[in-house]
Design an enzyme around this catalytic site. Structure first.
Site, PDB file in Angstrom:
ATOM      1  N   TYR A 139       4.275 -64.589   0.980  1.00 58.39           N
ATOM      2  CA  TYR A 139       3.650 -66.086   0.116  1.00 58.39           C
ATOM      3  C   TYR A 139       3.323 -65.488  -1.411  1.00 58.39           C
ATOM      4  CZ  TYR A 139       0.648 -70.020  -1.468  1.00 58.39           C
ATOM      5  OH  TYR A 139       0.378 -71.020  -2.196  1.00 58.39           O
ATOM      6  N   ASP A 234       3.625 -57.976  -5.056  1.00 58.58           N
ATOM      7  CA  ASP A 234       2.499 -58.945  -5.338  1.00 58.58           C
ATOM      8  C   ASP A 234       1.310 -58.526  -4.617  1.00 58.58           C
ATOM      9  OD1 ASP A 234       0.830 -61.135  -5.267  1.00 58.58           O
ATOM     10  OD2 ASP A 234       2.272 -62.504  -4.103  1.00 58.58           O
ATOM     11  N   LYS A 262      -7.240 -62.983  -6.283  1.00 59.22           N
ATOM     12  CA  LYS A 262      -8.302 -62.922  -5.411  1.00 59.22           C
ATOM     13  C   LYS A 262      -9.500 -62.032  -5.856  1.00 59.22           C
ATOM     14  CE  LYS A 262      -5.684 -65.422  -1.945  1.00 59.22           C
ATOM     15  NZ  LYS A 262      -4.304 -65.341  -1.633  1.00 59.22           N
TER      16      LYS A 262
HETATM   17  C1  LIG Z   1      -3.016 -66.275  -2.409  1.00 59.61           C
HETATM   18  C2  LIG Z   1      -1.942 -65.617  -2.827  1.00 59.61           C
HETATM   19  C3  LIG Z   1      -1.257 -66.074  -4.041  1.00 59.61           C
HETATM   20  C4  LIG Z   1      -1.600 -67.152  -4.643  1.00 59.61           C
HETATM   21  O1  LIG Z   1      -2.819 -67.169  -5.322  1.00 59.61           O
HETATM   22  P1  LIG Z   1      -3.421 -68.501  -5.719  1.00 59.61           P
HETATM   23  O2  LIG Z   1      -4.768 -67.960  -6.351  1.00 59.61           O
HETATM   24  O3  LIG Z   1      -3.889 -69.272  -4.444  1.00 59.61           O
HETATM   25  O4  LIG Z   1      -2.600 -69.201  -6.676  1.00 59.61           O
HETATM   26  C5  LIG Z   1       0.011 -65.043  -4.316  1.00 59.61           C
HETATM   27  N1  LIG Z   1       0.212 -64.163  -3.555  1.00 59.61           N
HETATM   28  C6  LIG Z   1      -0.176 -63.845  -2.606  1.00 59.61           C
HETATM   29  C7  LIG Z   1       0.213 -62.571  -1.756  1.00 59.61           C
HETATM   30  C8  LIG Z   1      -1.316 -64.356  -2.114  1.00 59.61           C
HETATM   31  O5  LIG Z   1      -1.904 -63.879  -1.014  1.00 59.61           O
END
Ligand SMILES: *Cc1c(COP(=O)(O)O)cnc(C)c1O
Length: 426
Positions: A139, A234, A262
């Site tokens: 994701y 990511d 995060k």
């Molecule tokens: C949470 C998440 C995102 C998106 O971050 P948001 O601040 O919710 O837009 C992107 N990549 C990964 C791996 C994530 O866990």
């Protein structure tokens, strides 16, 4: 009727599904949180829960950590948004570049979705190509080109996971099974003329926890380097979570670009993309890849992030070791419960992340994660709540331990898990 139940009924008439982000809704109704401190959440009906959701990852120091609260409070008095650069942004940028191996330059943004969207854009600008490879179950935020086989969403092959995304957009997204080096190599060789970037969660945290097989990340690095493709890690979850330098430090594989989020904001909205200077400097205004944001680098998020990273840094390696030990105690405890074969669950874990899957097979990609019994998981989640423990209400999310989870929390949780498993399986 509880206050949460009443609030949810009203919320559903005002907010789609009653929530401002989909996973927060669960049946029959989610509890509404009144306040949170350390490892605990308290709901509007006065119930207390040990929290393993931790805001879906950011709260590595627990809720309302005194260092973060102090930094934010001090900054509030000095202004919440300047519309000009500030000294703290430079300090944070310097710290990120020191900590994260791939970071030579960094641009602060507000959400993880914005970070991956911008990283993909600058990779496309740099290579002047348009296709990207992503992996099943990874994701990268709720934006168009990466909403294909993205964690817990719909899964029709080659089709977007959402209405409202033109097929033309996702046609440039090639989806490959995670941990499958052969299919990856084939895809890269086939598409190399048009391939701008490969984006991956180095450890997947969005179908539960799924670890990279030995050599997987190294192969991604090797082949992308060979064919001139930008490799994006990511690390929105894994950044500052597996180590201060993230998964790239943990596994010793350095990508070209990294997205962070995060934990970076210390519980406030902030994210970033970072990487090689030659790519990053293409970002406007030094280059022709446009990227902008009103709240980017806002002083409140920046000081919260700085306070968080400094607190981790001060404790050094011990900070991570302590959390890992607590997680290990928890996961070993769950495995001990299954010794007599009573509970067919699989536990995946790394650092302070874990998830248990209601399947007895190994879980190492999207397909095997999807084999888990999600109905059982939701029963388990509900039983845990009744026993005072909150885990994310989805089989396809990750449980997080913070520095504020105590040994007593872990012991209490193990008892709750035992009881909840018993009630779930029988
Ligand atoms: C949470 C998440 C995102 C998106 O971050 P948001 O601040 O919710 O837009 C992107 N990549 C990964 C791996 C994530 O866990």
């Amino acid at each position: 009727m509880t206050k949460s139940e009443r609030l949810f009924a009203k919320a559903k008439t005002l907010i789609p599904g009653g929530v401002n982000s989909p996973v927060r809704a669960f049946s029959p109704y989610p509890f509404f949180t009144k306040c949170a401190k350390g490892s605990r959440l308290v709901d509007v009906d006065g119930n207390e829960y040990i929290d393993y959701c931790m805001g879906y990852g950011p709260l590595i120091l627990g809720h309302a950590h005194p260092h973060v609260v102090r930094a934010v409070r001090e900054q509030l008095e000095n202004g919440t948004l300047f519309g000009t650069p500030s000294e703290q942004e430079v300090e944070l940028a310097e710290l990120i570049c020191k900590l994260v191996p791939s970071a030579e330059m960094v641009r602060l943004v507000t959400t993880g979705a914005e970070a991956t969207m911008s990283a993909i854009r600058v990779a496309r600008g740099f290579t002047r190509k348009k296709k990207i490879v992503k992996f099943e179950g990874c994701y990268h935020g709720a934006h168009d080109c990466v909403l294909v086989k993205a964690g817990s969403g719909a899964t029709t092959l080659g089709m977007p996971d959402s209405l409202g995304i033109p097929e033309e957009t996702t046609r440039n997204t090639i989806v490959v099974p995670y941990n499958d080096v052969e299919k990856f190599e084939k895809a890269v060789k086939r598409e190399k003329e048009n391939l701008a970037a490969v984006i991956v969660e180095p450890v997947i945290g969005n179908i539960g926890v799924v670890l990279p097989k030995e050599g997987f990340l190294e192969t991604l690095r090797e082949l992308t380097a060979k064919y001139g493709v930008v490799l994006i890690f990511d690390e929105v979850i894994t950044g500052f979570r597996l180590a201060l330098g993230g998964a790239q430090e943990y596994y010793g594989v350095t990508p070209d670009l990294t997205t962070l989020g995060k934990i970076l904001g210390g519980g406030l909205p902030m994210a970033a993309y970072a990487g090689k200077e030659e790519i990053m400097r293409l970002t406007a205004p030094s280059g022709k890849v446009y990227q902008a944001g009103t709240f980017s680098g806002n002083p409140i998020s920046v000081v919260a992030g700085l306070a968080t990273l400094m607190a981790i840094r001060q404790k050094g390696r011990a900070f991570y070791d302590e959390m890992e030990q607590k997680k290990k105690k928890l996961c070993d405890g769950i495995r001990d419960l299954q010794r007599d074969g009573k509970y067919p669950v699989t536990v995946n874990e790394i650092a302070s992340m874990f998830q248990l899957f209601f399947t007895d097979g190994e879980v190492n990609d999207y397909k095997s994660a999807k084999r888990a019994d999600t109905a059982k998981f939701m029963t388990f989640q509900k039983k845990l709540l009744e026993n005072g423990v909150f885990v994310p209400p989805s089989q396809f999310e990750t449980c997080f331990i913070s520095s504020e989870h105590s040994q007593e929390d872990i012991e209490e949780t193990l008892l709750a898990i035992e009881e909840s498993l018993e009630q779930t399986i029988t």
